[in-house]
Design a protein around this motif. Structure first.
Motif, PDB file in Angstrom:
ATOM      1  N   ASN A 168      -0.318  -5.725  17.861  1.00 14.06           N
ATOM      2  CA  ASN A 168       0.777  -4.768  17.652  1.00 14.06           C
ATOM      3  C   ASN A 168       1.353  -4.893  16.241  1.00 14.06           C
ATOM      4  OD1 ASN A 168       0.550  -3.703  20.212  1.00 14.06           O
ATOM      5  ND2 ASN A 168       2.068  -5.103  21.098  1.00 14.06           N
TER       6      ASN A 168
ATOM      7  N   SER B 190      -1.133  -3.333  13.891  1.00 13.71           N
ATOM      8  CA  SER B 190      -1.152  -1.869  13.998  1.00 13.71           C
ATOM      9  C   SER B 190       0.111  -1.266  13.403  1.00 13.71           C
ATOM     10  CB  SER B 190      -1.294  -1.457  15.467  1.00 13.71           C
ATOM     11  OG  SER B 190      -2.481  -1.990  16.024  1.00 13.71           O
ATOM     12  N   ARG B 191       1.236  -1.974  13.533  1.00 16.76           N
ATOM     13  CA  ARG B 191       2.498  -1.435  13.047  1.00 16.76           C
ATOM     14  C   ARG B 191       2.539  -1.431  11.515  1.00 16.76           C
ATOM     15  NH1 ARG B 191       5.815  -5.143  14.748  1.00 16.76           N
ATOM     16  NH2 ARG B 191       5.499  -4.494  16.901  1.00 16.76           N
TER      17      ARG B 191
ATOM     18  N   ARG C  63      -0.236  -2.052   9.401  1.00 16.73           N
ATOM     19  CA  ARG C  63      -1.438  -1.424   8.852  1.00 16.73           C
ATOM     20  C   ARG C  63      -1.857  -2.056   7.521  1.00 16.73           C
ATOM     21  NH1 ARG C  63      -2.098   3.283  11.780  1.00 16.73           N
ATOM     22  NH2 ARG C  63      -3.432   4.253  10.233  1.00 16.73           N
TER      23      ARG C  63
ATOM     24  N   ALA D 185      -7.701  -0.011  17.556  1.00 14.32           N
ATOM     25  CA  ALA D 185      -6.853  -0.174  16.370  1.00 14.32           C
ATOM     26  C   ALA D 185      -7.641   0.117  15.088  1.00 14.32           C
ATOM     27  CB  ALA D 185      -6.270  -1.585  16.327  1.00 14.32           C
TER      28      ALA D 185
ATOM     29  N   SER E 114      -7.963   3.814  14.775  1.00 10.75           N
ATOM     30  CA  SER E 114      -6.694   4.436  14.353  1.00 10.75           C
ATOM     31  C   SER E 114      -6.443   4.235  12.857  1.00 10.75           C
ATOM     32  CB  SER E 114      -5.524   3.852  15.158  1.00 10.75           C
ATOM     33  OG  SER E 114      -5.318   2.492  14.834  1.00 10.75           O
ATOM     34  N   MET E 115      -6.977   3.165  12.297  1.00  7.90           N
ATOM     35  CA  MET E 115      -6.825   2.938  10.856  1.00  7.90           C
ATOM     36  C   MET E 115      -7.706   3.873  10.037  1.00  7.90           C
ATOM     37  SD  MET E 115      -4.640   0.529   9.961  1.00  7.90           S
ATOM     38  CE  MET E 115      -5.248  -0.180   8.443  1.00  7.90           C
TER      39      MET E 115
END
Length: 974
Positions: free
Chosen positions: A584, A587-588, A590, A613, A616-617
């Motif tokens: 997390n 991901s937050r 980045r 993840a 998503s990047m």
């Protein structure tokens, strides 16, 4: 804590030298030098007015910068203090022995009432020169007037109150007529509304004051010698012009509220202080027999506006039986008492005499003291002299009095512009709070003072008040300048240790849970404060050590987040198997580098979430840097888990359209290992153009060969254009696959034939299928029956390929017939060419004598010329000039060379004694060479018409005027 103090002491020794007795801790100490460079002017500055009255001064009043003075028996002098050089003198016009008893001037300086000792009263308006008698007032000795500050104007006083020596209070109104100088009766009415009494009966009305409070409520203050009365009531809205009778009517049956004192001066006087012009008074001072009653005026109270009352007795040197005070004036913080020979100023805060001014006997006895409320000037006069006092910086020492009264807020208010005084007040307030065990308040005040830092810190330490010490350090830290980095570092570190100690104590006590939460919130606010951010960042290693030494992992993580040290945060979560929290954080925030570092650990435990993840990047991650994590994971995981690695690689290839060879190679290896079906579709989708393929062909070939994926190998051979190897391997899989490979080399018939022969041999020798071998003949036009026959065994009968032999013979016959036809066509074509050549030899053109050159427009027959079939005719030299610039460079060079040779052959021989035969031979050879040169020149110059040939077409994009000569040509046209 002791270690921190040691650091402070070290800082003290390391600092620059300072004067003895001054602290030089890391915390700066800038003491104030309280030195007066020049003599300070007094608060009450006296000035004698340059005025010598022709007669003695009886009375003097001032208001709104208008001064009125009664001189002698019958003269009235009016002076506008804004224009002091233009005095106005008015004669009262009295022939009797009447004298001026008192004068009353309203707040605007427009209306002047003159009370005579004969119980008469005169009126004078500022805009007129004539004094008028008030007939209705006759028979009353006027002692006081209460002016109406709310309805009065320059021509009308509005309802006013008048007090007499017999205790009556009258209501009156004076108006100046608009039609003439005065109306017949300037006093509109004069009616009694009340009588003031003392225990002995009616008493003179010494003073009257009218004030308006909230919601239309009016307050009327009236004084006698010993009593102070208050009349309170409302005047209905819209009826203010009707006067104050309704207020006094309420008290017709009973006495109003009053204050009474036993002593008696024989008179009394009340003074008011108004802070701003056109506002209501805020305080009062009533001079009576027992002293001065001083207090504030509170208009919000229902029945009495007097508040905070206290009586200041007269100074010891004032004996009311011998030396009575004559007048009183009130300023913001003082009241001034006028005696016969001096003026005393008493502070209203403590009752102390702060100023005394003694007048010389030559001036005579002091008569009256009054104040102009609009300009805050005080006037004093004797019968001979007038003095004026200016009030200057009256509040300069008020802070000290409030401080001694422990009214620190007021003290700070009055010395906010004087830092040296403010420091004294703060130190006194801090000590006061400390003595009363209000340690937090004391800490806040101490932090704002210039007192020695270590003394204050030790004071709180000895009192075991860590919370107050923290408050002191916080406030001190907030006051430091950005340049004081060492001091900021020391305070920040010390505060961190104090917070951690305090949190550790509170955490172990369940009953202090709320205090713990509150302290924790304060600590987090301290850590996240923008002011402390740079200091904490530069010393984060020390803060981490402190947090670690206290075992406070919660705040270590919190601090790391504030410092954006996400690597430490993620590492902490991973060490405690909190992989979801770690992901997390990644991901937050980045951060690509953190993904690269922690992905090998996270993918071992939560592979699907990690891949989600990564996806998503998107393109922010370089998939090449994630391959090591995927390789370690795929080597230790099952086929099902390897699918997550394939999913991300497919995302990179198909969604992000990655072209990196390492990514494609790794995807190939995963396909070869777990998904052979996807392998071939990937290879086919990648295409067959080696320049557009992103994987390594040799690596892919070796990989597919190791895992036995033959079809994939065949495809790779085809891409590599290794058709023989492709066909050889395809024959092990499928003959049709081999056929598709054999047709690929379209430009190399020999290779195609060779590949098809391989297929035919395999079909005949390996599969022993004659029909399929015949089918190969029909599939490839390059194969003949004679090419395949050697592959058949001797025992095979001709019946199996009889038809094929017949078809082959028929093809040969057709080919022979086609060759014969081509030979005949060639013979006919040659014949026609010979005839055309013969015809061209006999072709001619006629030139008329008047024909002209197409270039120079001169007669054509004058010089050698060319005639083209199109009809254009050119002189030789004109055509050469037109053609030469457009020839290629090599042709230009060749043409120049031919011209030189032609010129050389044209020169006559220098020898005149050659034999005749030799000359003939030489001429023959020269003539032949000359003709050949001319023919070569013609081939270059006259190859085509310069106007009709390709030369004209090629010159279509050239400008008509040479760019180098364009300017010259343009000027010629101007």
């Amino acid at each position: 804590m002791a270690s921190i103090l040691d650091e402070y002491e070290d800082s003290l020794h390391r600092s620059a030298s300072v004067p003895q007795g001054r602290a030089s801790l890391g915390i700066p100490h800038s003491g104030y030098v309280n030195a007066r460079l020049e003599k300070e002017t007094p608060i009450f500055n006296k000035q004698r007015i340059d005025f010598s009255p022709p007669e003695k001064i009886n009375s003097l009043v001032v208001s709104s910068n208008q001064l009125c003075m009664s001189l002698g028996k019958d003269t009235l002098l009016r002076i506008d203090l804004g224009k002091p050089d233009e005095p106005n003198q008015v004669e009262l016009g009295r022939k009797d022995e009447a004298k001026v008893y008192k004068m009353f001037l309203d707040h605007t300086g427009s209306h002047l009432l003159i009370a005579l000792n004969t119980s008469e009263c005169l009126y004078l308006n500022r805009n007129v020169q004539k004094v008028r008698a008030l007939s209705r007032w006759k028979g009353h000795l006027i002692e006081s007037v209460g002016w109406n500050k709310f309805l009065g104007s320059e021509t009308n006083t509005g309802p006013i109150l008048v007090g007499t020596s017999q205790g009556q209070i009258y209501e009156a109104e004076i108006s100046v007529s608009e039609g003439s100088l005065f109306s017949t009766n300037p006093d509109q009415y004069f009616r009694q509304v009340y009588t003031l009494e003392e225990e002995s009966g009616p008493a003179p009305v010494c003073c009257l004051e009218i004030e308006r409070g909230l919601e239309g409520k009016f307050f009327i203050i009236a004084t006698t010698r010993k009593r102070l009365f208050q009349f309170v009531g409302k005047v209905p809205e819209g009826t203010e012009q009707q006067g104050f009778s309704s207020i006094f009517a309420v008290h017709a049956d009973h006495l109003p509220s009053f204050r009474e004192f036993p002593a008696n001066l024989g008179f009394s006087e009340i003074a008011f202080y108004t802070q701003k012009l056109r506002s209501s008074p805020r305080s009062f001072a009533w001079m009576m027999g027992n002293g001065v009653l001083y207090g504030a005026l509170d208009y919000s109270r229902p029945d009495s506006i007097l508040s905070d009352e206290r009586v200041w007795v007269y100074p010891p040197d004032i004996d009311v039986t011998v030396n009575k005070p004559i007048s009183i004036v009130l300023t913001q913080f003082h009241f001034l008492l006028l005696l016969s020979d001096r003026v005393k100023a008493v502070c209203t805060l403590n009752g102390q005499v702060v100023f005394q001014d003694l007048f010389l006997e030559k001036f005579g006895s002091l008569t009256r003291m009054i104040k102009d409320p609009t300009v805050q000037q005080i006037w004093i006069h004797t019968e001979k002299v007038v003095f004026r006092y200016h009030v200057q910086r009256e509040s300069r020492d008020v802070w000290k009095m409030y401080m001694n009264m422990n009214k620190f807020d007021l003290a700070k208010e009055y010395c906010k512009d004087r830092p040296e005084c403010l420091d004294i007040v703060l130190a006194k307030e801090a000590e006061h709070c400390f003595q009363n065990k209000r340690y937090l308040d004391s800490a806040k005040c101490y932090a704002l003072t210039q007192n020695y830092f270590e003394e204050i810190a030790l004071k709180f330490i000895e009192a075991k008040q860590e919370e107050a010490l923290m408050e002191f350090l916080i406030k001190k830290l907030s006051n430091l300048k950005p340049s004081e980095k060492t001091q900021t570092t020391l305070l920040t570190t010390w505060l961190t240790e104090l917070y951690l100690n305090w949190l550790g104590i509170l955490q172990g006590d369940p009953s202090q849970r709320n205090l713990y939460l509150d302290t924790r919130e304060k600590f987090r606010t301290f850590l996240s404060s923008p002011k402390n951010k740079d200091c904490l960042f530069n010393n984060r290693a020390s803060i981490y050590e402190l947090l670690a030494s206290h075992g406070d992992t919660e705040h270590m993580v919190y601090f790391a987040v504030i410092m954006q040290d996400y690597e430490r945060v993620v590492a902490h979560h991973c060490q405690h198997d909190e992989y979801d929290e770690a992901l997390n954080v990644l991901s937050r925030h980045r951060d690509e580098k953190l993904f690269y570092k922690f992905s090998p650990v996270l993918i071992q435990h939560i592979p699907k979430k990690v891949v989600d993840a990564w996806i998503s990047m998107g393109s922010r991650l370089d998939a090449r840097n994630l391959i090591p994590a995927l390789v370690n994971y795929s080597q230790s995981a099952s086929t099902q888990q390897i699918n997550e690695a394939i999913r991300y690689m497919e995302f990179c290839v198909y969604q992000l359209e990655e072209t990196q060879q390492a990514i494609h190679n790794y995807l190939l290896s995963l396909y070869a290992l777990c998904r052979p079906d996807s392998l071939l579709s990937y290879l086919e989708q990648a295409g067959t153009n080696p320049n557009r393929i992103h994987y390594d062909l040799k690596y892919a070939l070796r990989l597919c060969a190791e895992h036995g994926h033959h079809r994939a190998c065949v495809h790779i051979y085809k891409v590599m254009e290794l058709y023989e190897e492709a066909v050889d391997l395809a024959l092990q899989v499928d003959v049709d696959l081999a056929k598709s490979c054999a047709d690929l080399p379209e430009d190399d018939e020999e290779l195609r034939k060779k590949l098809w022969l391989k297929i035919a041999r395999h079909v005949v020798q390996e599969e022993k299928d004659v029909k399929k071998a015949m089918a190969c003949l029909s599939s490839c036009a390059l194969l003949k029956i004679e090419d395949v026959l050697p592959f058949f065994p001797d025992f095979v009968t001709i019946d199996h390929f009889k038809e094929a032999i017949c078809n082959s013979l028929e093809d040969y016959n057709k080919h022979i017939e086609e060759l014969k036809r081509e030979m005949e066509e060639a013979t006919q074509s040659a014949k026609r060419i010979r005839e055309d050549i013969q015809e061209m030899r006999n072709k001619y053109g006629s030139v008329e004598p008047q024909e002209k050159c197409a270039v120079c427009d001169f007669p054509l027959l004058n010089r050698p010329f060319y005639l083209f079939l199109c009809g254009h005719m050119f002189h030789y030299d004109c055509l050469l000039q037109a053609v030469f610039p457009n020839l290629p460079a090599y042709k230009q060079a060749k043409l120049e060379d031919l011209q030189k040779k032609l010129a050389a052959t044209s020169q006559p021989s220098k020898s005149h004694h050659r034999p005749k035969d030799a000359d003939t031979i030489s001429l023959g050879k020269g003539q032949q060479s000359r003709e050949q040169i001319k023919a070569d020149i013609d081939d270059i110059v006259a190859a085509e018409c310069v106007y009709c040939g390709e030369l004209m077409i090629r010159s279509i994009d050239k400008p008509f005027i040479d760019p180098q000569k364009y300017e010259e040509e343009m000027q010629s046209w101007l």
